[in-house]
Design a protein around this motif. Structure first.
Motif, PDB file in Angstrom:
ATOM      1  N   ASP A  14      38.017   6.455 -42.692  1.00 27.66           N
ATOM      2  CA  ASP A  14      38.688   7.738 -42.768  1.00 27.66           C
ATOM      3  C   ASP A  14      40.118   7.504 -43.199  1.00 27.66           C
ATOM      4  O   ASP A  14      40.699   6.469 -42.937  1.00 27.66           O
ATOM      5  N   ALA A  15      40.703   8.512 -43.824  1.00 27.01           N
ATOM      6  CA  ALA A  15      42.071   8.352 -44.318  1.00 27.01           C
ATOM      7  C   ALA A  15      43.038   8.041 -43.199  1.00 27.01           C
ATOM      8  O   ALA A  15      44.078   7.451 -43.412  1.00 27.01           O
ATOM      9  N   ALA A  16      42.705   8.444 -41.969  1.00 24.48           N
ATOM     10  CA  ALA A  16      43.630   8.228 -40.867  1.00 24.48           C
ATOM     11  C   ALA A  16      43.516   6.832 -40.272  1.00 24.48           C
ATOM     12  O   ALA A  16      44.256   6.468 -39.386  1.00 24.48           O
ATOM     13  N   GLU A  17      42.557   6.032 -40.736  1.00 19.59           N
ATOM     14  CA  GLU A  17      42.367   4.701 -40.171  1.00 19.59           C
ATOM     15  C   GLU A  17      43.082   3.650 -41.006  1.00 19.59           C
ATOM     16  O   GLU A  17      42.997   3.648 -42.224  1.00 19.59           O
ATOM     17  N   PRO A  18      43.780   2.697 -40.367  1.00 24.58           N
ATOM     18  CA  PRO A  18      44.456   1.643 -41.108  1.00 24.58           C
ATOM     19  C   PRO A  18      43.473   0.684 -41.730  1.00 24.58           C
ATOM     20  O   PRO A  18      42.338   0.552 -41.287  1.00 24.58           O
ATOM     21  N   VAL A  19      43.910  -0.007 -42.770  1.00 23.69           N
ATOM     22  CA  VAL A  19      43.052  -0.947 -43.467  1.00 23.69           C
ATOM     23  C   VAL A  19      43.502  -2.350 -43.152  1.00 23.69           C
ATOM     24  O   VAL A  19      44.590  -2.759 -43.493  1.00 23.69           O
ATOM     25  N   GLY A  20      42.685  -3.128 -42.482  1.00 21.57           N
ATOM     26  CA  GLY A  20      42.996  -4.527 -42.277  1.00 21.57           C
ATOM     27  C   GLY A  20      44.101  -4.741 -41.263  1.00 21.57           C
ATOM     28  O   GLY A  20      44.863  -3.872 -40.931  1.00 21.57           O
ATOM     29  N   ALA A  21      44.202  -5.975 -40.746  1.00 22.20           N
ATOM     30  CA  ALA A  21      45.223  -6.229 -39.754  1.00 22.20           C
ATOM     31  C   ALA A  21      45.673  -7.672 -39.706  1.00 22.20           C
ATOM     32  O   ALA A  21      46.407  -8.047 -38.829  1.00 22.20           O
ATOM     33  N   THR A  22      45.244  -8.494 -40.651  1.00 28.08           N
ATOM     34  CA  THR A  22      45.576  -9.910 -40.517  1.00 28.08           C
ATOM     35  C   THR A  22      46.380 -10.384 -41.713  1.00 28.08           C
ATOM     36  O   THR A  22      47.462  -9.919 -41.958  1.00 28.08           O
ATOM     37  N   ALA A  23      45.815 -11.340 -42.468  1.00 28.66           N
ATOM     38  CA  ALA A  23      46.579 -11.928 -43.564  1.00 28.66           C
ATOM     39  C   ALA A  23      46.921 -10.885 -44.610  1.00 28.66           C
ATOM     40  O   ALA A  23      46.154  -9.979 -44.889  1.00 28.66           O
ATOM     41  N   GLY A  24      48.108 -11.022 -45.178  1.00 29.12           N
ATOM     42  CA  GLY A  24      48.583 -10.021 -46.109  1.00 29.12           C
ATOM     43  C   GLY A  24      48.323 -10.373 -47.556  1.00 29.12           C
ATOM     44  O   GLY A  24      47.946 -11.497 -47.884  1.00 29.12           O
ATOM     45  N   PRO A  25      48.534  -9.416 -48.441  1.00 33.50           N
ATOM     46  CA  PRO A  25      48.337  -9.629 -49.874  1.00 33.50           C
ATOM     47  C   PRO A  25      49.539 -10.303 -50.503  1.00 33.50           C
ATOM     48  O   PRO A  25      50.577 -10.506 -49.868  1.00 33.50           O
ATOM     49  N   VAL A  26      49.411 -10.618 -51.774  1.00 35.31           N
ATOM     50  CA  VAL A  26      50.528 -11.089 -52.572  1.00 35.31           C
ATOM     51  C   VAL A  26      51.281  -9.859 -53.076  1.00 35.31           C
ATOM     52  O   VAL A  26      50.680  -8.931 -53.603  1.00 35.31           O
ATOM     53  N   PHE A  27      52.595  -9.860 -52.921  1.00 36.60           N
ATOM     54  CA  PHE A  27      53.406  -8.743 -53.380  1.00 36.60           C
ATOM     55  C   PHE A  27      54.145  -9.149 -54.645  1.00 36.60           C
ATOM     56  O   PHE A  27      54.798 -10.200 -54.680  1.00 36.60           O
ATOM     57  N   VAL A  28      54.042  -8.327 -55.668  1.00 33.35           N
ATOM     58  CA  VAL A  28      54.702  -8.599 -56.949  1.00 33.35           C
ATOM     59  C   VAL A  28      55.567  -7.409 -57.318  1.00 33.35           C
ATOM     60  O   VAL A  28      55.085  -6.275 -57.403  1.00 33.35           O
ATOM     61  N   GLY A  29      56.842  -7.660 -57.534  1.00 31.52           N
ATOM     62  CA  GLY A  29      57.738  -6.591 -57.959  1.00 31.52           C
ATOM     63  C   GLY A  29      58.083  -5.595 -56.883  1.00 31.52           C
ATOM     64  O   GLY A  29      58.653  -4.543 -57.160  1.00 31.52           O
ATOM     65  N   ILE A  30      57.739  -5.907 -55.634  1.00 27.29           N
ATOM     66  CA  ILE A  30      58.049  -5.023 -54.517  1.00 27.29           C
ATOM     67  C   ILE A  30      58.967  -5.794 -53.579  1.00 27.29           C
ATOM     68  O   ILE A  30      58.516  -6.706 -52.886  1.00 27.29           O
ATOM     69  N   PRO A  31      60.246  -5.483 -53.555  1.00 26.31           N
ATOM     70  CA  PRO A  31      61.185  -6.280 -52.767  1.00 26.31           C
ATOM     71  C   PRO A  31      60.949  -6.152 -51.281  1.00 26.31           C
ATOM     72  O   PRO A  31      60.429  -5.141 -50.798  1.00 26.31           O
ATOM     73  N   GLU A  32      61.297  -7.191 -50.558  1.00 29.05           N
ATOM     74  CA  GLU A  32      61.284  -7.125 -49.099  1.00 29.05           C
ATOM     75  C   GLU A  32      62.301  -6.069 -48.677  1.00 29.05           C
ATOM     76  O   GLU A  32      63.441  -6.080 -49.121  1.00 29.05           O
ATOM     77  N   PRO A  33      61.895  -5.111 -47.846  1.00 30.00           N
ATOM     78  CA  PRO A  33      62.852  -4.068 -47.440  1.00 30.00           C
ATOM     79  C   PRO A  33      64.080  -4.669 -46.769  1.00 30.00           C
ATOM     80  O   PRO A  33      63.989  -5.659 -46.041  1.00 30.00           O
ATOM     81  N   LYS A  34      65.212  -4.077 -47.027  1.00 28.38           N
ATOM     82  CA  LYS A  34      66.451  -4.553 -46.433  1.00 28.38           C
ATOM     83  C   LYS A  34      66.524  -4.095 -44.977  1.00 28.38           C
ATOM     84  O   LYS A  34      66.333  -2.927 -44.674  1.00 28.38           O
ATOM     85  N   THR A  35      66.780  -5.054 -44.094  1.00 28.09           N
ATOM     86  CA  THR A  35      66.953  -4.735 -42.686  1.00 28.09           C
ATOM     87  C   THR A  35      68.438  -4.704 -42.383  1.00 28.09           C
ATOM     88  O   THR A  35      69.150  -5.672 -42.656  1.00 28.09           O
ATOM     89  N   ALA A  36      68.900  -3.607 -41.842  1.00 25.30           N
ATOM     90  CA  ALA A  36      70.318  -3.485 -41.531  1.00 25.30           C
ATOM     91  C   ALA A  36      70.733  -4.563 -40.541  1.00 25.30           C
ATOM     92  O   ALA A  36      70.006  -4.881 -39.599  1.00 25.30           O
ATOM     93  N   SER A  37      71.909  -5.166 -40.761  1.00 22.98           N
ATOM     94  CA  SER A  37      72.444  -6.166 -39.843  1.00 22.98           C
ATOM     95  C   SER A  37      73.015  -5.423 -38.642  1.00 22.98           C
ATOM     96  O   SER A  37      74.112  -4.873 -38.695  1.00 22.98           O
ATOM     97  N   MET A  38      72.261  -5.405 -37.541  1.00 24.62           N
ATOM     98  CA  MET A  38      72.683  -4.602 -36.401  1.00 24.62           C
ATOM     99  C   MET A  38      71.993  -5.082 -35.141  1.00 24.62           C
ATOM    100  O   MET A  38      70.908  -5.666 -35.183  1.00 24.62           O
ATOM    101  N   VAL A  39      72.662  -4.879 -34.024  1.00 25.60           N
ATOM    102  CA  VAL A  39      72.061  -5.092 -32.714  1.00 25.60           C
ATOM    103  C   VAL A  39      71.568  -3.738 -32.237  1.00 25.60           C
ATOM    104  O   VAL A  39      72.358  -2.798 -32.079  1.00 25.60           O
ATOM    105  N   LEU A  40      70.269  -3.633 -32.032  1.00 24.59           N
ATOM    106  CA  LEU A  40      69.699  -2.343 -31.655  1.00 24.59           C
ATOM    107  C   LEU A  40      69.936  -2.097 -30.172  1.00 24.59           C
ATOM    108  O   LEU A  40      69.607  -2.923 -29.321  1.00 24.59           O
ATOM    109  N   LEU A  41      70.508  -0.957 -29.873  1.00 23.86           N
ATOM    110  CA  LEU A  41      70.795  -0.593 -28.491  1.00 23.86           C
ATOM    111  C   LEU A  41      69.671   0.252 -27.921  1.00 23.86           C
ATOM    112  O   LEU A  41      68.897   0.868 -28.654  1.00 23.86           O
ATOM    113  N   ALA A  42      69.591   0.257 -26.607  1.00 25.73           N
ATOM    114  CA  ALA A  42      68.583   1.079 -25.948  1.00 25.73           C
ATOM    115  C   ALA A  42      68.861   2.544 -26.248  1.00 25.73           C
ATOM    116  O   ALA A  42      70.022   2.968 -26.267  1.00 25.73           O
TER     117      ALA A  42
END
Length: 388
Positions: A14-42
């Motif tokens: 079903d469209a609402a179900e995720p596909v797969g959960a283990t090893a990932g694919p090869v990514f081409v031309g899709i940059p790793e998302p930038k993670t903000a340099s921050m300490v996450l507070l509660a």
């Protein structure tokens, strides 16, 4: 507006179900998302109803939506074998493709067309997208996907009803197609228009679906970006695994430092983990230290998958600052130094503002001392600085 992301892949029930959960694919031309340099507070205590993550998406800018899309696309996993950016302008219905087989978009694939409008997605918004994927098939650009899923923060009720009724969806597509002033297909060359119309007539419109945003958010929740975008208490921390029987490669340094401390205190000549495990005076202490090391390792992995890197680094650095002065004092032997540092770590209270604070245990604090020893930042026997 941000649109044109297509993800193609494996057989999803079903469209609402995720596909797969283990090893990932090869990514081409899709940059790793930038993670903000921050300490996450509660997150602060709730004094009034807050927006849900899906409601937050309603107010995203074009840039926020694009970054969010990259984050969940990069979270796609097995059975996909390839995820690649296909192009921008003139993408012919596919901007990013993730495919189940090495045949790529010539084989079995699904499309997830991501759109972000101020208003809810309407039938008039999807007719041109349906046309583009049909044109791509006519031109031999792609095989038709086995599923084509629209992803949007809001999907209007009329479109929801049509997508739930493939025959009605198809009939309404042809109504839009047949209008004299319709933007759907009117600019095509006559031969292309005839070919697309013929293809549409034999196409099973049940391939077109709308994904529940809860599925996308569930996929996104498995990334360290989620807690930054949607502040909320962390998910429960998984149970801590016991240390393996045999010494792992990443234990080598702190184990050797422990053995040196044992040797100095008891006048022994231990050289390996099993030596200390079999000795009456050291086996219990060694067992507890290894359990603490793996407890801290589980915290590190939990943090890696849940929060920005700096959030865990702040916990580790804070503990180091609390024990380093203790470690640098003079002691009669290395075990006495180790014992004093562990006591200081147990008594240390992590920053209560850090979002990881509620899940940190006493065992984690002891284990982090061994992580710091592994990294060469703490040493028990002062002749052992070269161990690391």
């Amino acid at each position: 507006m941000r649109d044109g992301v297509v993800v193609c892949g494996g057989k999803m029930g079903d469209a609402a179900e995720p596909v797969g959960a283990t090893a990932g694919p090869v990514f081409v031309g899709i940059p790793e998302p930038k993670t903000a340099s921050m300490v996450l507070l509660a997150p602060p205590m709730k004094s009034a109803p807050s927006l849900t993550p899906q409601q937050h998406l309603y107010f995203y800018s074009d840039q926020d939506w694009e970054e969010f899309t990259l984050e969940w696309v990069r979270a796609l996993s097995d059975p996909y074998v390839l995820v690649t950016r296909m192009g921008g302008a003139g993408d012919r219905g596919a901007d990013v493709a993730a495919c189940l087989t090495d045949e790529g978009t010539n084989g079995d694939w699904h499309c997830y067309q991501c759109k972000h409008y101020e208003a809810a997605l309407q039938p008039a918004d999807v007719w041109p997208e349906i046309m583009k994927i049909l044109v791509a098939k006519v031109h031999g650009t792609y095989a038709l996907p086995t599923r084509y899923v629209f992803v949007a923060p809001k999907i209007g009720p009329t479109l929801v009803r049509l997508l739930a009724n493939p025959a009605s969806l198809k009939a309404n597509f042809f109504k839009a197609w047949a209008k004299a002033d319709s933007p759907v297909g009117s600019a095509l060359r006559a031969e292309d228009r005839a070919a697309v119309e013929a293809l549409a007539q034999v196409t099973d419109f049940s391939m077109f679906k709308a994904v529940d945003m809860e599925w996308i958010l569930k996929l996104h929740a498995d990334t360290p970006h989620h807690s930054r975008r949607f502040p909320a208490p962390l998910s429960p921390r998984p149970a801590i695994e016991l240390p393996p029987q045999e010494e792992a490669a990443h234990e080598a340094v702190y184990i050797q430092k422990l053995l040196a401390a044992y040797n100095e205190k008891y006048g022994l000549a231990l050289v390996a983990l099993n030596d200390a495990r079999e000795h009456l005076k050291t086996k219990g202490h060694l067992k507890r230290q290894r359990e603490a090391f793996y407890s801290a390792e589980s915290l590190r992995v939990f943090a890696r998958d849940s929060v920005p890197l700096e959030t865990f680094s702040a916990i580790e650095s804070d503990l180091y600052d609390a024990v380093v002065e203790v470690e640098e004092r003079d002691y009669s032997h290395g075990f006495e130094r180790l014992d004093a540092v562990l006591e200081a770590a147990v008594n240390h209270q992590p920053n209560t503002g850090n979002i990881l604070y509620p899940v940190i245990t006493v065992s984690d604090r002891k284990g982090l001392c061994h992580h710091l020893a592994n990294d060469g930042r703490l040493t028990w026997c002062k002749g052992d600085e070269d161990v690391s």
